[in-house]
Write a protein that holds these residues in place. Sequence first.
Motif, short mmCIF file in Angstrom:
data_model
loop_
_atom_site.label_atom_id
_atom_site.label_comp_id
_atom_site.label_asym_id
_atom_site.label_seq_id
_atom_site.Cartn_x
_atom_site.Cartn_y
_atom_site.Cartn_z
N ILE A 35 0.87 -1.18 0.00
CA ILE A 35 0.00 0.00 0.00
C ILE A 35 0.90 1.22 0.00
O ILE A 35 1.83 1.32 0.80
CB ILE A 35 -0.92 0.00 1.24
N GLU A 36 0.61 2.15 -0.88
CA GLU A 36 1.45 3.33 -1.07
C GLU A 36 0.76 4.56 -0.49
O GLU A 36 -0.39 4.84 -0.81
CB GLU A 36 1.69 3.50 -2.57
N ALA A 37 1.47 5.27 0.38
CA ALA A 37 0.97 6.52 0.94
C ALA A 37 1.95 7.62 0.55
O ALA A 37 3.11 7.59 0.95
CB ALA A 37 0.85 6.42 2.46
N LYS A 38 1.48 8.58 -0.25
CA LYS A 38 2.36 9.63 -0.75
C LYS A 38 2.23 10.89 0.09
O LYS A 38 1.13 11.30 0.44
CB LYS A 38 2.01 9.96 -2.20
N GLY A 39 3.37 11.51 0.34
CA GLY A 39 3.42 12.81 0.98
C GLY A 39 4.13 13.79 0.07
O GLY A 39 4.38 13.49 -1.10
N GLU A 40 4.46 14.96 0.60
CA GLU A 40 5.14 15.98 -0.19
C GLU A 40 6.50 15.50 -0.70
O GLU A 40 6.77 15.50 -1.88
CB GLU A 40 5.32 17.25 0.66
N ASN A 41 7.35 15.06 0.22
CA ASN A 41 8.70 14.61 -0.15
C ASN A 41 8.96 13.17 0.22
O ASN A 41 10.05 12.66 -0.01
CB ASN A 41 9.76 15.49 0.52
N VAL A 42 7.98 12.52 0.85
CA VAL A 42 8.18 11.16 1.33
C VAL A 42 7.05 10.27 0.83
O VAL A 42 5.89 10.66 0.84
CB VAL A 42 8.21 11.12 2.88
N THR A 43 7.42 9.08 0.39
CA THR A 43 6.46 8.06 0.03
C THR A 43 6.66 6.89 0.98
O THR A 43 7.78 6.43 1.17
CB THR A 43 6.65 7.58 -1.42
N VAL A 44 5.58 6.44 1.59
CA VAL A 44 5.65 5.31 2.51
C VAL A 44 5.03 4.10 1.82
O VAL A 44 3.90 4.16 1.33
CB VAL A 44 4.89 5.61 3.83
N LEU A 45 5.80 3.02 1.77
CA LEU A 45 5.31 1.76 1.23
C LEU A 45 5.06 0.82 2.40
O LEU A 45 5.99 0.49 3.14
CB LEU A 45 6.32 1.14 0.26
N GLU A 46 3.80 0.44 2.60
CA GLU A 46 3.43 -0.48 3.67
C GLU A 46 3.33 -1.88 3.09
O GLU A 46 2.55 -2.12 2.18
CB GLU A 46 2.11 -0.05 4.30
N LEU A 47 4.13 -2.78 3.60
CA LEU A 47 4.22 -4.13 3.08
C LEU A 47 3.48 -5.10 3.99
O LEU A 47 3.70 -5.11 5.19
CB LEU A 47 5.70 -4.55 2.98
N LYS A 48 2.60 -5.89 3.38
CA LYS A 48 1.90 -6.95 4.09
C LYS A 48 2.20 -8.27 3.40
O LYS A 48 2.10 -8.37 2.18
CB LYS A 48 0.38 -6.72 4.08
N ALA A 74 18.50 3.78 -2.57
CA ALA A 74 19.36 4.06 -3.72
C ALA A 74 18.52 4.39 -4.95
O ALA A 74 18.84 5.32 -5.70
CB ALA A 74 20.27 2.87 -4.00
N ALA A 75 17.45 3.65 -5.15
CA ALA A 75 16.60 3.88 -6.31
C ALA A 75 15.83 5.19 -6.20
O ALA A 75 15.60 5.87 -7.20
CB ALA A 75 15.63 2.71 -6.47
N SER A 76 15.42 5.57 -5.00
CA SER A 76 14.64 6.81 -4.83
C SER A 76 15.52 8.05 -4.71
O SER A 76 15.04 9.17 -4.88
CB SER A 76 13.70 6.69 -3.63
N ALA A 77 16.81 7.88 -4.45
CA ALA A 77 17.71 9.04 -4.32
C ALA A 77 17.80 9.81 -5.63
O ALA A 77 17.90 11.04 -5.63
CB ALA A 77 19.09 8.58 -3.88
N LYS A 78 17.75 9.12 -6.73
CA LYS A 78 17.82 9.77 -8.04
C LYS A 78 16.64 10.71 -8.25
O LYS A 78 16.77 11.75 -8.88
CB LYS A 78 17.86 8.72 -9.14
N ALA A 79 15.50 10.34 -7.69
CA ALA A 79 14.29 11.16 -7.82
C ALA A 79 14.26 12.29 -6.78
O ALA A 79 13.33 13.08 -6.77
CB ALA A 79 13.06 10.29 -7.67
N LYS A 80 15.27 12.33 -5.92
CA LYS A 80 15.35 13.33 -4.85
C LYS A 80 14.12 13.29 -3.95
O LYS A 80 13.61 14.31 -3.50
CB LYS A 80 15.58 14.73 -5.40
N LYS A 81 13.63 12.07 -3.74
CA LYS A 81 12.52 11.83 -2.83
C LYS A 81 12.95 10.75 -1.86
O LYS A 81 13.86 9.98 -2.14
CB LYS A 81 11.27 11.36 -3.58
N ARG A 82 12.30 10.71 -0.75
CA ARG A 82 12.58 9.69 0.24
C ARG A 82 11.46 8.67 0.21
O ARG A 82 10.28 9.03 0.19
CB ARG A 82 12.68 10.32 1.63
N THR A 83 11.81 7.40 0.20
CA THR A 83 10.83 6.33 0.23
C THR A 83 11.13 5.47 1.43
O THR A 83 12.25 5.04 1.66
CB THR A 83 10.89 5.50 -1.06
N VAL A 84 10.09 5.21 2.24
CA VAL A 84 10.22 4.45 3.47
C VAL A 84 9.44 3.16 3.33
O VAL A 84 8.31 3.16 2.83
CB VAL A 84 9.67 5.27 4.66
#
Length: 89
Positions: A35-48, A74-84
């Motif tokens: 499940i993906e929750a997007k914010g301004e600079n952060v995207t949270v991926l919730e894994l079940k 590493a993959a999200s650094a190129k997009a200058k976004k943080r993914t958790v």
Amino acid sequence: MPLILTADERDGVMKELIKRIIQAMVDNPEQVEIIEAKGENVTVLELKVAKADIGKVIGKQGRNAQAIRTILNAASAKAKKRTVLEILE
């Protein structure tokens, strides 16, 4: 796939990347849900995953989870976004 991706396409790629990695690790790949929750600079991926597969995803001393998070960072650094990545029970 085109070389230049929009922000939404990049987020979808991150989600698909993690889903494929996790499905390759677990015994019940059909029960992998992200499940993906997007914010301004952060995207949270919730894994079940299935209860029986949580240990495989986390790994000994959290090594698998940390490796997956490293790939994601590493993959999200190129997009200058943080993914958790959050692993839910």
